[in-house]
Design an enzyme around this catalytic site. Structure first.
Site, PDB file in Angstrom:
ATOM      1  N   HIS A 115       0.734  -1.138  -0.085  1.00 51.46           N
ATOM      2  CA  HIS A 115      -0.150  -0.190   0.041  1.00 51.46           C
ATOM      3  C   HIS A 115       0.769   1.260  -0.001  1.00 51.46           C
ATOM      4  O   HIS A 115       1.986   1.306   0.480  1.00 51.46           O
ATOM      5  CB  HIS A 115      -0.863   0.141   1.121  1.00 51.46           C
ATOM      6  CG  HIS A 115      -2.224  -1.072   1.395  1.00 51.46           C
ATOM      7  ND1 HIS A 115      -3.278  -0.386   0.681  1.00 51.46           N
ATOM      8  CD2 HIS A 115      -2.413  -1.956   1.566  1.00 51.46           C
ATOM      9  CE1 HIS A 115      -3.967  -1.383   0.719  1.00 51.46           C
ATOM     10  NE2 HIS A 115      -3.603  -2.385   1.461  1.00 51.46           N
ATOM     11  N   THR A 166      12.976  -8.768   4.150  1.00 47.01           N
ATOM     12  CA  THR A 166      12.554  -7.371   3.774  1.00 47.01           C
ATOM     13  C   THR A 166      13.593  -6.903   2.749  1.00 47.01           C
ATOM     14  O   THR A 166      13.264  -5.838   2.107  1.00 47.01           O
ATOM     15  CB  THR A 166      12.813  -6.490   4.876  1.00 47.01           C
ATOM     16  OG1 THR A 166      14.040  -6.587   5.474  1.00 47.01           O
ATOM     17  CG2 THR A 166      11.852  -6.782   5.992  1.00 47.01           C
ATOM     18  N   ARG A 181      18.257 -12.118   8.505  1.00 51.61           N
ATOM     19  CA  ARG A 181      19.659 -11.923   8.431  1.00 51.61           C
ATOM     20  C   ARG A 181      20.472 -12.993   8.078  1.00 51.61           C
ATOM     21  O   ARG A 181      19.822 -14.153   8.168  1.00 51.61           O
ATOM     22  CB  ARG A 181      20.343 -11.243   9.956  1.00 51.61           C
ATOM     23  CG  ARG A 181      19.860 -10.061  10.325  1.00 51.61           C
ATOM     24  CD  ARG A 181      20.202  -9.593  11.775  1.00 51.61           C
ATOM     25  NE  ARG A 181      19.798 -10.434  12.738  1.00 51.61           N
ATOM     26  CZ  ARG A 181      18.649 -10.647  13.248  1.00 51.61           C
ATOM     27  NH1 ARG A 181      17.727  -9.597  13.227  1.00 51.61           N
ATOM     28  NH2 ARG A 181      18.382 -11.245  14.278  1.00 51.61           N
TER      29      ARG A 181
END
Length: 569
Positions: A115, A166, A181
């Protein structure tokens, strides 16, 4: 069509084309034909699309020998290569491209859109954006992973269970955590023995199987994936429709209250839901109506109602734990207080503790204390007072009767150590662990438990059972919150037992209480064995700093967190 086969293939599609009946294959061909008639849809040879999945793409290309399992949610423009798996309850949405050989664990979300977040407009009025997600060949994505829009995952990478990804993942990388990580390069291979890693200028030593071991994380993720995939079949296998429907520990055994509670624990742990054979409301009603309003105890199914219930006798004592925590997982509670212990004043409680057979039956004595402490907790949670001062009397008695040279209640010998340690687990589970109170003489306790853990009669390969391993793992886990005493030895024992436990899963059936072939019926997979070993594996993994890779955490009888904190203790 055999309904059980159909259920198995929806959740475990990989054997479909080799094992399905002709009618089932024909039904799948017809189902795929309806999809193939849509613009932008291509389906490879021997692909499988579960009718229980929600597949509503703008465009879909799925390669040969790939599958989409039950309750997956697939939308957007999705390209899936050959030999790929989209397991049960997985979400794949947006602009997604996968290479060949991509394995995606259950309950994972691959979200190729986002969004806008302009503060001048409410989010729901703003347009969606999409950079897309690209996943290379031979990528393993564990359960409960979230991959966010814009990420590229390189070939041969592993995303550990529970990761939130991410940023881009380089090829061959093993990543984990939130945010994810790097753990190591997959090509490094498994290492054995102790090893060192440098972080922030300091050198840390890791025992084999600790969190630095990416191979262990992958094994844990694979185990959890298999357990989640098989969970619906395990619950269905142990449900009998006779007499209104009941759970049994394994097929061809009698219904039991504990089996019903174990089913609820397994469903909560692996599926995040209630067992589908009954609604949540029906599960609650079934368990609540069993409780005797006079004593607050729960008898076994089919018990003679004229037989008086007494705390400390028969299955009703363990039902204080099993039914109470099952109702708690369902978002409910007992209808009545557990009057059997609420009305017990401190003097009566002390007399009862003194009368327990601590020397001859340390396990039974510990189980009595476990149930008493748990009943007191349920009463507290219902704002029903226990007898004034009774909890303080309980902890006072326990603290003053613990053996300072062994950390246990009683003196361990080669003949008594098993029951003593097993009784220690039960006692501390319902008291010190449940109420967040530090255990006494913790370093001596570690010494006692580690000595017991080396006994080949109970812990050598092929000799373990769920009680014996849990009753060592939990005390060591509890002690590790207070001391680092003999930590390396604890880690090595946990790593050894964990490796053996991970290999004991029976597809579509779960785990047996005992791994010893000579243990007869205890060597057959059951609800009890499955529920206990799932918790054991979590505790062993957590002792190694790796439990996050499982993507689950016990919330019932074997919950690690205190249920109630006692002021002043």
């Amino acid at each position: 069509m055999n309904p059980q086969h159909h259920l198995n293939f929806d959740y475990s599609p990989w054997p479909f084309w080799s094992a399905a009946a002709e009618a089932e294959r024909e039904a799948q061909h017809e189902y795929q034909k309806g999809f193939a008639e849509r613009d932008g849809v291509t389906i490879g040879e021997r692909a499988f699309l579960s009718p229980l999945a929600s597949i509503d793409p703008d465009a879909l290309s799925i390669g040969a020998d790939s599958f989409i399992a039950a309750h997956a949610y697939v939308t957007g423009t999705v390209t899936i290569g050959d030999d790929c798996s989209v397991n049960a309850f997985t979400v794949v949405r947006g602009n997604i491209t996968m290479g060949d050989g991509v394995r995606i664990g259950a309950h994972t979300s691959i979200l190729g859109f986002n969004h806008s977040m302009d503060p001048a407009e409410p989010v729901f009025k703003q347009p969606l954006t999409s950079k897309g997600i690209r996943i290379g060949d031979d990528v393993w994505i564990g359960s409960n992973v979230v991959v966010l829009d814009g990420v590229t995952v390189g070939p041969h990478a592993v995303l550990a269970a529970g990761s939130v990804v991410t940023k881009d993942v380089p090829e061959w990388s093993i990543v984990g955590g939130n945010p994810a990580r790097s753990i190591r390069d997959r090509r490094d291979g498994a290492r054995s023995g102790d090893r060192t890693a440098t972080s922030g200028g300091q050198t840390e030593t890791f025992a084999e199987g600790t969190a630095a071991d990416g191979g262990l994380l992958a094994e844990l993720g694979a185990f959890a994936d298999a357990a989640r995939t098989d969970a619906p079949m395990i619950l269905s296998r142990c449900w009998t429709s006779a007499d209104g429907g009941h759970y049994v520990d394994r097929p061809e055994t009698s219904p039991s209250v504990r089996a019903h509670c174990d089913a609820i624990e397994i469903a909560d742990l692996l599926l995040g839901s209630v067992p589908p054979q009954l609604t949540r409301e029906d599960h609650i009603e079934r368990l609540q109506t069993l409780q005797d309003p006079t004593t607050g105890l729960v008898p076994e199914f089919g018990s003679d109602i004229s037989d008086p219930l007494a705390f400390g006798e028969g299955p009703a004592t363990y039902h204080v734990l099993a039914v109470g925590y099952a109702l708690d997982l369902l978002g409910s509670r007992f209808r009545h207080p557990v009057h059997s212990i609420a009305d017990m004043d401190p003097a009566t409680l002390i007399s009862s503790l003194d009368a327990l057979p601590w020397r001859k039956e340390a396990w039974g004595s510990g189980a009595w204390v476990d149930a008493w402490g748990t009943a007191a907790y349920w009463n507290l949670s219902q704002n029903h007072p226990n007898s004034l001062g009774s909890l303080e009397a309980l902890f006072g008695w326990l603290l003053t009767h613990a053996n300072p040279t062994a950390g246990t209640w009683g003196t361990p010998t080669s003949d008594t150590r098993l029951k003593l340690v097993n009784g220690y687990y039960r006692l501390t589970r319902g008291t010190f662990a449940q109420f967040g109170v530090p255990v006494p003489h913790v370093e001596r306790l570690v010494d006692t438990v580690l000595e017991h853990s080396s006994d080949p009669r109970f812990f050598s390969p092929g000799r373990q059972n769920a009680c014996n391993v849990l009753d060592v793992a939990h005390p060591l886990w509890l002690a590790s919150k207070q001391t680092s005493h003999r930590r390396a030895e604890i880690s090595n024992w946990a790593a050894s037992q964990l490796k053996q436990a991970l290999g004991q899963w029976h597809p579509a059936q779960g785990m047996a209480f005992s791994v010893a072939e000579e243990s007869g019926a205890h060597h057959l997979p059951t609800l009890q064995g499955t529920e206990m070993w799932l918790a054991i594996i979590w505790y062993l993994a957590d002792l190694l700093g790796s439990a996050e890779a499982l993507g689950y955490r016990p919330r019932g009888v074997h919950r690690p967190e205190p249920a109630w904190l006692l002021p002043g203790l």
